[in-house]
Design a protein around this motif. Structure first.
Motif, PDB file in Angstrom:
ATOM      1  N   ILE A 142       0.860  -1.181   0.000  1.00  0.00           N
ATOM      2  CA  ILE A 142       0.000   0.000   0.000  1.00  0.00           C
ATOM      3  C   ILE A 142       0.899   1.235   0.000  1.00  0.00           C
ATOM      4  O   ILE A 142       1.833   1.344   0.806  1.00  0.00           O
ATOM      5  CB  ILE A 142      -0.928   0.020   1.225  1.00  0.00           C
ATOM      6  N   ILE A 143       0.618   2.159  -0.902  1.00  0.00           N
ATOM      7  CA  ILE A 143       1.266   3.467  -0.913  1.00  0.00           C
ATOM      8  C   ILE A 143       0.198   4.449  -0.457  1.00  0.00           C
ATOM      9  O   ILE A 143      -0.735   4.776  -1.211  1.00  0.00           O
ATOM     10  CB  ILE A 143       1.789   3.816  -2.317  1.00  0.00           C
ATOM     11  N   ALA A 144       0.280   4.870   0.797  1.00  0.00           N
ATOM     12  CA  ALA A 144      -0.750   5.715   1.391  1.00  0.00           C
ATOM     13  C   ALA A 144      -0.222   7.144   1.517  1.00  0.00           C
ATOM     14  O   ALA A 144       0.848   7.371   2.088  1.00  0.00           O
ATOM     15  CB  ALA A 144      -1.152   5.188   2.758  1.00  0.00           C
ATOM     16  N   ILE A 145      -0.964   8.096   0.987  1.00  0.00           N
ATOM     17  CA  ILE A 145      -0.527   9.493   0.974  1.00  0.00           C
ATOM     18  C   ILE A 145      -1.549  10.344   1.719  1.00  0.00           C
ATOM     19  O   ILE A 145      -2.726  10.413   1.340  1.00  0.00           O
ATOM     20  CB  ILE A 145      -0.363  10.006  -0.467  1.00  0.00           C
ATOM     21  N   GLN A 186       0.851   5.628   7.719  1.00  0.00           N
ATOM     22  CA  GLN A 186       2.121   4.895   7.718  1.00  0.00           C
ATOM     23  C   GLN A 186       1.945   3.519   8.360  1.00  0.00           C
ATOM     24  O   GLN A 186       2.463   2.512   7.849  1.00  0.00           O
ATOM     25  CB  GLN A 186       3.182   5.705   8.468  1.00  0.00           C
ATOM     26  N   GLN A 187       1.226   3.460   9.474  1.00  0.00           N
ATOM     27  CA  GLN A 187       0.980   2.170  10.130  1.00  0.00           C
ATOM     28  C   GLN A 187       0.191   1.238   9.211  1.00  0.00           C
ATOM     29  O   GLN A 187       0.500   0.040   9.107  1.00  0.00           O
ATOM     30  CB  GLN A 187       0.204   2.392  11.428  1.00  0.00           C
ATOM     31  N   ILE A 188      -0.791   1.791   8.531  1.00  0.00           N
ATOM     32  CA  ILE A 188      -1.609   0.969   7.624  1.00  0.00           C
ATOM     33  C   ILE A 188      -0.759   0.440   6.481  1.00  0.00           C
ATOM     34  O   ILE A 188      -0.795  -0.746   6.140  1.00  0.00           O
ATOM     35  CB  ILE A 188      -2.796   1.794   7.095  1.00  0.00           C
ATOM     36  N   SER A 211       4.470   2.023   2.238  1.00  0.00           N
ATOM     37  CA  SER A 211       4.978   3.209   2.920  1.00  0.00           C
ATOM     38  C   SER A 211       3.907   4.279   2.980  1.00  0.00           C
ATOM     39  O   SER A 211       3.052   4.390   2.100  1.00  0.00           O
ATOM     40  CB  SER A 211       6.216   3.750   2.190  1.00  0.00           C
ATOM     41  N   GLY A 212       3.958   5.067   4.051  1.00  0.00           N
ATOM     42  CA  GLY A 212       3.034   6.175   4.241  1.00  0.00           C
ATOM     43  C   GLY A 212       3.755   7.497   4.071  1.00  0.00           C
ATOM     44  O   GLY A 212       4.918   7.639   4.458  1.00  0.00           O
TER      45      GLY A 212
END
Length: 591
Positions: free
Chosen positions: A541-544, A556-558, A565-566
């Motif tokens: 997962i690329i979470a922004i 970031q935790q997710i 990476s968050g």
């Protein structure tokens, strides 16, 4: 800067030493500033560092790891230090040089795992030092200066070079690359930019030049050039040279597996030509839009843990390369010791000849951001990508971005459209949007399925349909951020449709923390993601997190639960660069 004349005939003359540059090449004063913590500055001011004389019985051991291209020169300098009994603070300097690929050492130092068993690292480019800096648990590295340089160009077998008008005709990077990728008439190979600084810097130069010349189509053109190069990529610089055709062999000229042109450094061409016959030597093109340079940074590793003796020994060995003997050794191995006044003999031996712009100033080195974008583009271009994109459509996306006359959603859409231009028709991309109660009881809705951008449906390509879907995204009146349920549902879908041989990822853009009281908890989401994630079939997962209200720690935790990476961006215009950076990081973690 004027160009120097070269003799018409190729030669293998040994270049003589040149005056030391006051810019890039390391000077003693620069070194002293950088080792103050170890006490070396005070030692030099007090005259304690001896530059000659008899060695004592207790030699100071200095372990150096260097790129394979420069390690022979460093070993020769180390041998000379022993023969001349060069000392540091009265102690003999016993330097041991080990050759290791720069990308391997960079990955090791970036991970921060274990204590490095070396004191000094000399990669072929500062790009690797920048790469180390991306690691959250990285080992400390301290560049102390640059001991040599070598421009990157394109070397060709004589017949191929002459067919392109070498040396009188000059080309830009895109022109040379296009000539080498348009057909089988000129087969161009490169080393993997993820493992070769020459390949990486050349690819960055190609991309920058293509964008400058191509305007809005520059990203697409750069990706197309990278895609074409990917079909003739070797794992390393050494293996790349093994793919070279023998110009005098009709059989090999017809062998499509063999390359007639290579992206490589001047020093690599010099070393090749020194052992090759005239028919198998290389002519070197220096692109007219600038040749990036390998810069061989002399880098201290965990210098805060070094003893004073080791710090001084490291300094003393480095200063050898600002002396006549050290410059002579480097020049004899094909390195430039004064980038502003290159040796005509060295250039001739490497295959250069006027009017090729070999003496022009180098292009500015790419920034961290540019390197990350280049590697991100390379990762998705070589492997092709399968990305499921999930965009927050909650009411808060209507808020205006500070300093811009646009909402968060408007800037996000523009950034996504820009990112889309960098993908090829082989890449697969889909789009979901999410907000609470968006589709009945569900917080999410699929707008476009994840499929090839080049696929057609009812006469329209998926790229065109996706562009339209991006453009039509709008905040949902009264909608809140239904992050947790959406993330779990989208991840399950991405895992169940995993495409082997592609870079698979789930990209989530959100401007706030979860606001759905009826959703699963964060701990439950993370636990389920960890259970579903599969290292053999990774879907990071690329979470922004977009905007100051977004919770970076949460995303970031997710993301980390899946090996992703968050990130947080205050301005949605940064999304494009962050996606490419995250892809590059995730891609390197999988390699």
């Amino acid at each position: 800067m004027g160009r120097h004349s070269l003799p018409d005939e190729r030669g293998t003359a040994t270049p003589g030493p040149r005056p030391q540059s006051r810019g890039r090449i390391v000077a003693l004063a620069t070194a002293l500033v950088l080792v103050v913590a170890g006490g070396a500055a005070a030692a030099v001011r007090g005259g304690l560092l001896s530059f000659g004389g008899s060695c004592g019985d207790d030699a100071v051991r200095l372990d150096v790891v260097a790129d394979p291209a420069v390690s022979p020169a460093l070993r020769e300098a180390a041998d000379e230090a022993r023969e001349q009994e060069i000392t540091s603070d009265g102690h003999c300097v016993d330097v041991r040089v080990t050759a290791r690929d720069s990308y391997e050492v960079a990955a090791e130092l970036r991970s921060g795992k274990g204590d490095p068993e070396y004191d000094v690292w000399v990669p072929d480019s500062d790009a690797w030092v920048q790469r180390v800096g991306l690691g959250a648990k990285r080992s400390k590295v301290s560049p102390a200066g640059n001991i040599a340089s070598s421009p990157v160009g394109i070397g060709m077998v004589p017949s191929a070079a002459e067919s392109l008008g070498w040396p009188k005709r000059t080309y830009s990077w895109p022109e040379l690359t296009t000539a080498g990728t348009k057909s089988d008439k000129l087969r161009l190979g490169t080393a993997d930019p993820a493992r070769s600084a020459s390949g990486l810097l050349a690819l960055a130069a190609m991309g920058a030049s293509a964008k400058k010349q191509g305007g809005k189509e520059g990203d697409t053109q750069a990706a197309a050039l990278a895609k074409a190069l990917a079909s003739r990529t070797s794992d390393s610089d050494d293996r790349l040279l093994d793919t070279l055709a023998r110009d005098g062999s009709g059989a090999e000229q017809g062998d499509r597996r063999r390359n007639q042109a290579l992206v490589l450094s001047e020093q690599a061409a010099y070393a090749h030509n020194a052992s090759a016959g005239e028919e198998d030597s290389l002519a070197l093109f220096y692109p007219k839009d600038g040749s990036p340079r390998l810069d061989y940074p002399y880098t201290l590793v965990e210098d805060g843990r070094m003893s004073t003796d080791t710090s001084r020994a490291a300094l003393r060995f480095m200063t050898m390369f600002s002396d006549d003997d050290g410059r002579r050794i480097l020049a004899e191995h094909g390195f430039r010791t004064d980038p502003d006044q290159p040796s005509d003999g060295l250039v001739t031996a490497a295959g250069g000849r006027t009017p090729q712009p070999y003496a022009d100033e180098a292009t500015d080195p790419p920034s961290d951001k540019e390197l990350q974008e280049t590697l991100g583009m390379w990762t998705i271009t070589v492997q092709s990508a399968r990305l499921s994109t999930v965009v927050d459509a909650s009411e808060s996306m209507r808020q205006f971005v500070p300093g811009r006359d646009q909402s968060r959603m408007e800037v996000t859409k523009a950034s996504l459209l820009r990112a889309l231009a960098g993908f090829t028709d082989e890449d697969e991309i889909g789009l979901w949007e999410f907000a609470t109660r968006l589709d009945g009881a569900r917080d999410y809705r699929e707008l476009e399925p994840t499929r090839r951008l080049g696929d057609r449906k009812s006469g329209t390509t998926h790229r065109a349909a996706l562009s339209e879907a991006f453009s039509e995204l709008q905040p949902v009146p009264g909608g809140a951020t239904g992050l947790y349920d959406t993330t779990l549902a989208a991840y399950k879908e991405a895992r169940s449709t995993y495409a082997r041989g592609k870079f698979n990822a789930l990209v989530i853009l959100t401007d706030g923390a979860n606001q759905d009281p009826g959703s699963i908890s964060r701990s439950s989401l993370i636990a389920q993601l960890e259970e579903i994630a599969d290292r053999e079939h990774p879907v990071p997962i690329i979470a922004i997190a977009v905007g100051p209200e977004a919770d970076k720690d949460e995303v970031q935790q997710i993301a980390e639960a899946t090996g992703g990476s968050g990130h947080q961006v205050d301005d949605p215009a940064q999304i494009h660069a962050v996606i490419l950076k995250a892809i590059m990081e995730a891609g390197s973690n999988q390699s």
